[in-house]
Design a protein around this motif. Sequence first.
Motif, mmCIF file in Angstrom:
data_model
loop_
_atom_site.group_PDB
_atom_site.id
_atom_site.type_symbol
_atom_site.label_atom_id
_atom_site.label_comp_id
_atom_site.label_asym_id
_atom_site.label_seq_id
_atom_site.Cartn_x
_atom_site.Cartn_y
_atom_site.Cartn_z
ATOM 1 N N PRO A 42 50.921 19.984 103.144
ATOM 2 C CA PRO A 42 50.787 21.272 102.455
ATOM 3 C C PRO A 42 51.911 22.227 102.824
ATOM 4 O O PRO A 42 52.503 22.137 103.897
ATOM 5 N N GLU A 43 52.209 23.165 101.938
ATOM 6 C CA GLU A 43 53.233 24.158 102.196
ATOM 7 C C GLU A 43 52.740 25.139 103.255
ATOM 8 O O GLU A 43 51.545 25.356 103.418
ATOM 9 N N ILE A 44 53.694 25.750 103.948
ATOM 10 C CA ILE A 44 53.355 26.735 104.967
ATOM 11 C C ILE A 44 54.394 27.842 104.939
ATOM 12 O O ILE A 44 55.592 27.580 104.809
ATOM 13 N N ALA A 45 53.930 29.079 105.022
ATOM 14 C CA ALA A 45 54.828 30.228 104.980
ATOM 15 C C ALA A 45 54.310 31.308 105.913
ATOM 16 O O ALA A 45 53.099 31.407 106.180
ATOM 17 N N ALA A 46 55.214 32.125 106.432
ATOM 18 C CA ALA A 46 54.838 33.208 107.336
ATOM 19 C C ALA A 46 53.996 34.245 106.607
ATOM 20 O O ALA A 46 54.196 34.511 105.418
ATOM 21 N N GLY A 47 53.047 34.823 107.327
ATOM 22 C CA GLY A 47 52.188 35.838 106.732
ATOM 23 C C GLY A 47 51.235 36.409 107.756
ATOM 24 O O GLY A 47 51.306 36.098 108.949
ATOM 25 N N GLY A 48 50.310 37.237 107.306
ATOM 26 C CA GLY A 48 49.347 37.867 108.191
ATOM 27 C C GLY A 48 48.146 36.970 108.460
ATOM 28 O O GLY A 48 47.539 36.434 107.534
ATOM 29 N N VAL A 49 47.828 36.778 109.734
ATOM 30 C CA VAL A 49 46.671 35.989 110.151
ATOM 31 C C VAL A 49 45.809 36.866 111.053
ATOM 32 O O VAL A 49 46.317 37.511 111.974
ATOM 33 N N THR A 50 44.514 36.911 110.784
ATOM 34 C CA THR A 50 43.578 37.645 111.631
ATOM 35 C C THR A 50 42.471 36.700 112.084
ATOM 36 O O THR A 50 42.264 35.634 111.486
ATOM 37 N N LEU A 51 41.736 37.114 113.111
ATOM 38 C CA LEU A 51 40.719 36.242 113.697
ATOM 39 C C LEU A 51 39.318 36.523 113.182
ATOM 40 O O LEU A 51 38.365 35.866 113.594
ATOM 41 N N THR A 52 39.172 37.465 112.270
ATOM 42 C CA THR A 52 37.834 37.853 111.826
ATOM 43 C C THR A 52 37.600 37.655 110.338
ATOM 44 O O THR A 52 36.550 38.039 109.828
ATOM 45 N N ALA A 96 36.906 33.467 118.917
ATOM 46 C CA ALA A 96 35.531 33.787 118.531
ATOM 47 C C ALA A 96 35.357 35.289 118.586
ATOM 48 O O ALA A 96 35.878 35.954 119.497
ATOM 49 N N ALA A 97 34.650 35.828 117.612
ATOM 50 C CA ALA A 97 34.298 37.257 117.568
ATOM 51 C C ALA A 97 35.506 38.162 117.745
ATOM 52 O O ALA A 97 35.434 39.200 118.404
ATOM 53 N N GLY A 98 36.624 37.782 117.152
ATOM 54 C CA GLY A 98 37.804 38.631 117.180
ATOM 55 C C GLY A 98 38.621 38.578 118.452
ATOM 56 O O GLY A 98 39.551 39.374 118.626
ATOM 57 N N THR A 99 38.305 37.671 119.352
ATOM 58 C CA THR A 99 39.076 37.474 120.581
ATOM 59 C C THR A 99 39.648 36.071 120.588
ATOM 60 O O THR A 99 38.941 35.099 120.292
ATOM 61 N N GLY A 100 40.916 35.946 120.918
ATOM 62 C CA GLY A 100 41.562 34.637 120.970
ATOM 63 C C GLY A 100 42.176 34.384 122.333
ATOM 64 O O GLY A 100 42.581 35.317 123.033
ATOM 65 N N VAL A 101 42.244 33.107 122.724
ATOM 66 C CA VAL A 101 42.964 32.713 123.927
ATOM 67 C C VAL A 101 44.047 31.719 123.504
ATOM 68 O O VAL A 101 43.766 30.717 122.846
ATOM 69 N N CYS A 102 45.277 32.048 123.836
ATOM 70 C CA CYS A 102 46.446 31.243 123.483
ATOM 71 C C CYS A 102 47.084 30.740 124.763
ATOM 72 O O CYS A 102 47.502 31.540 125.608
ATOM 73 N N LEU A 103 47.134 29.423 124.934
ATOM 74 C CA LEU A 103 47.769 28.835 126.107
ATOM 75 C C LEU A 103 49.178 28.409 125.733
ATOM 76 O O LEU A 103 49.369 27.622 124.807
ATOM 77 N N ARG A 104 50.144 28.950 126.446
ATOM 78 C CA ARG A 104 51.549 28.661 126.184
ATOM 79 C C ARG A 104 52.127 27.808 127.293
ATOM 80 O O ARG A 104 51.746 27.929 128.461
ATOM 81 N N SER A 105 53.083 26.960 126.915
ATOM 82 C CA SER A 105 53.735 26.095 127.885
ATOM 83 C C SER A 105 55.219 26.053 127.589
ATOM 84 O O SER A 105 55.629 25.762 126.465
ATOM 85 N N SER A 106 56.052 26.344 128.592
ATOM 86 C CA SER A 106 57.498 26.252 128.414
ATOM 87 C C SER A 106 57.939 24.817 128.579
ATOM 88 O O SER A 106 57.261 24.026 129.239
ATOM 89 N N PRO A 107 59.058 24.406 127.979
ATOM 90 C CA PRO A 107 59.508 23.020 128.047
ATOM 91 C C PRO A 107 59.846 22.604 129.465
ATOM 92 O O PRO A 107 60.220 23.428 130.301
ATOM 93 N N GLY A 108 59.711 21.290 129.729
ATOM 94 C CA GLY A 108 60.124 20.753 131.011
ATOM 95 C C GLY A 108 58.942 20.404 131.896
ATOM 96 O O GLY A 108 57.893 21.045 131.851
#
Length: 339
Positions: A42-52, A96-108
């Motif tokens: 599927p196509e993908i493009a930048a835009g507004g994303v919300t959690l609610t 969930a309920a408008g709160t997100g947890v994003c785990l980031r990892s740098s290369p290496g």
Amino acid sequence: MTLSLSRRLLVLAVAVLLLAGLAAVLVVRAADRADRPGTGGPEIAAGGVTLTRQGELLFLNSGQGPHRGALASVPAGAPQSARTASDLDCRRFYAAAGTGVCLRSSPGALAQDNKALIVDADLRTLRSLPLAGTPSRARVSPSGRFAAWTVFVSGESYGSAFFSTRTAILDTRTGKLDSSLEEFAVSMDGRDYRAQDVNFWGVTFSKDDDTFYATLATAGQTHLVKGSISRRTVTTLAQNVECPSLSPDETRIAYKKRVRPGATLWREHVMDLGTLREHALAEKRSVDDQAAWLDDRTVAYALPTDGAADSTDLWTVPADGTGAPRLLASGASSPSAPR
């Protein structure tokens, strides 16, 4: 017949123009493919994303291209439709309920910039915390108050002969951080249990903002545990349970069960928490993921994409053991369904 110099130059010029046109076509096609999670995806493009936003499915885009790793959204009723990509990149994500947890990892292999980001409904970072290792699992409680994550401190996967995990729980309201569940008191078979090899992973929360379930590993066995955040305790319930996920009605857990001792093969199961009776789901492939419930009847999970390195697809299967696996979204991982 020998061509004149002028004709040779004309032929050369035409050839150059043709090659230039072909190159332009290839560049356009490559750019078009770059904005897709996979060939024919599927196509993908930048835009507004919300959690609610109700009626949408959130996940991390794992396909190749400029939006690889971005949190994306699609209509839940059309998961293969065009995607909207945010500018939030994560290795693991849950909301969930408008709160997100994003785990980031740098290369290496010796990455020093692994972080857990707590974000609000508009993906604004509320808090950033360092991670002790490579991101593995992430969850948010149904109210949005608590966030949990698991990282690998050493080793590469749950199939490794030796690995160590660290699981933390954060109260997003007070900022209180339990940095390691290994500090919680363990009750096994009605007795206090202590061991140096205790590991926890795969937290899933109840609606009461206190109860949680997780995997405890010790002495070569994995256990389903029921925990209390306020009392800082866990109690074992059953063996051979990994990466539990509590159903929306809180009567069952979905989890991966090792089907052969010593082998890195798991089968998705569902257990009734009232009776501790279990049944296998229709997915017979090995699933190394913490499944997510899309509703009380459907479980979603990631599997490696055929023929594509470092990419996964999302699949679903009925939670009652009937039916058959169905592709939900190609080039995707870490699903969340806002409620």
